[in-house]
Design an enzyme around this catalytic site. Sequence first.
Site, PDB file in Angstrom:
ATOM      1  N   TRP A   1       0.832  -1.207   0.000  1.00 39.00           N
ATOM      2  CA  TRP A   1       0.000   0.000   0.000  1.00 39.00           C
ATOM      3  C   TRP A   1       0.864   1.253   0.000  1.00 39.00           C
ATOM      4  O   TRP A   1       0.553   2.233  -0.683  1.00 39.00           O
ATOM      5  CB  TRP A   1      -0.988  -0.008   1.165  1.00 39.00           C
ATOM      6  CG  TRP A   1      -1.932  -1.167   1.060  1.00 39.00           C
ATOM      7  CD1 TRP A   1      -2.022  -2.233   1.896  1.00 39.00           C
ATOM      8  CD2 TRP A   1      -2.903  -1.394   0.029  1.00 39.00           C
ATOM      9  NE1 TRP A   1      -2.975  -3.114   1.457  1.00 39.00           N
ATOM     10  CE2 TRP A   1      -3.541  -2.627   0.322  1.00 39.00           C
ATOM     11  CE3 TRP A   1      -3.312  -0.686  -1.107  1.00 39.00           C
ATOM     12  CZ2 TRP A   1      -4.550  -3.156  -0.486  1.00 39.00           C
ATOM     13  CZ3 TRP A   1      -4.321  -1.218  -1.904  1.00 39.00           C
ATOM     14  CH2 TRP A   1      -4.914  -2.436  -1.587  1.00 39.00           C
TER      15      TRP A   1
ATOM     16  N   ASP B   1      -1.348   6.711   6.449  1.00 39.49           N
ATOM     17  CA  ASP B   1      -2.453   5.835   6.081  1.00 39.49           C
ATOM     18  C   ASP B   1      -2.714   4.939   7.294  1.00 39.49           C
ATOM     19  O   ASP B   1      -1.858   4.141   7.668  1.00 39.49           O
ATOM     20  CB  ASP B   1      -2.019   5.008   4.856  1.00 39.49           C
ATOM     21  CG  ASP B   1      -3.056   3.971   4.422  1.00 39.49           C
ATOM     22  OD1 ASP B   1      -4.066   3.791   5.126  1.00 39.49           O
ATOM     23  OD2 ASP B   1      -2.832   3.343   3.367  1.00 39.49           O
TER      24      ASP B   1
ATOM     25  N   LYS C   1     -12.447  -1.584   7.781  1.00 37.74           N
ATOM     26  CA  LYS C   1     -11.809  -2.521   8.718  1.00 37.74           C
ATOM     27  C   LYS C   1     -12.291  -2.248  10.144  1.00 37.74           C
ATOM     28  O   LYS C   1     -12.951  -3.094  10.736  1.00 37.74           O
ATOM     29  CB  LYS C   1     -10.294  -2.424   8.606  1.00 37.74           C
ATOM     30  CG  LYS C   1      -9.836  -2.743   7.177  1.00 37.74           C
ATOM     31  CD  LYS C   1      -8.434  -2.313   6.921  1.00 37.74           C
ATOM     32  CE  LYS C   1      -8.114  -2.171   5.464  1.00 37.74           C
ATOM     33  NZ  LYS C   1      -8.328  -3.357   4.645  1.00 37.74           N
TER      34      LYS C   1
END
Length: 360
Positions: free
Chosen positions: A102, A172, A196
């Site tokens: 990511w 992030d 999540k």
Amino acid sequence: MNRVYNFSAGPSVLPVSVLEKAQKELVCYGDAGMSVMEMSHRSSAYQAIIDECEALLREILSIPENYKVLFLQGGASSQFAMVPLNLFGKSGKADYVLTGLWSKKAAKEAGRYGDVKVVASSEDKIFNYIPKVNKEDFRPDVDYVHITHNNTIYGTRFSTIPDVGGATLVTDMSSSILSQKIDVSEFGIIYAGAQKNMGPAGLTVAIVREDLIGNAMDICPTMFDYKTHSENGSMFNTPPTYAIYICGLVCKWIIENGGIDAMEKTNIEKAAILYDYLDSSNMFSPTVMAKEDRSLMNVPFVTGNDELNAKFIKEATAAGFVNLKGHRSVGGMRASIYNAMPVEGVKALVDFMKKFETEN
Ligand code: PMP
């Protein structure tokens, strides 16, 4: 059918009480005579829902007043572009620490708009550790430094936030937001996909320090400018109304269950239960050996034998422990143990693994 223990990396398990509350309110919310899904985002009933969600997030994370909470769409992946498009106003330079797929994607995207330097990477060991960085590693004139706080695929996290020497730090937190106490003021921007620890997919939350808003690059699309959303209370266009409502319910659940301190305590306990077993097992081993770098949320592990991995995943699934297959770049297994995964779920998984180890 009974509910299973869902170890998915995201979208992932939600608290049952949240789902039940949503079910109860699904057809008629309060005295609105309609579902939240059917409400105009401009109605006073809906304004109360989004305002409450923001207030709860502010309460849980102690978000200082000089930060905006923005409810966006496009996933964390859109933030990979939104961050540089908004922050490359001065030098057009940014430094990235690569700790997984990511962060690589984030750096690549930012590189389309400015001068991106990778200051450290753990790719040499399939991202199974967090590289050490010092403030001297960062260029003095960068517009920002970017880190991925928790690496969903590789199961690592920054257990201490790096010293970036006064640069604006962007992170992030897709897979760690609301899982542990953080000091928001250490960051210029925190962003996270909701799917999540916050609610369903479709919502992305960005917590942005006010002075970073309003300096977007000329080429920045209107919808990617933080100013657009900040000036319009996240209602420049239709926000993901239902996902925001569920996020609010999740926040209430967090507060009712002791707030962020209690979440962190339980998450440390859950990760320890799993890691204590993995460290002692003769069959399963964790892929992250550096203890201080281990994620509280995502725990990858392997047997060293693909056939055995497949047999384990198959039997675990049949026993009600689902979504344990690891990401293809790591192989093996991964248990994601977000806030809504109860301690009993982790204990039951470890019991199942012990039994599997004995039988095989
Ligand atoms: N960052 C991290 C750390 C992630 O785990 C994910 C998704 N799993 C993403 C970014 C991408 O998020 P999205 O699918 O919301 O774009």
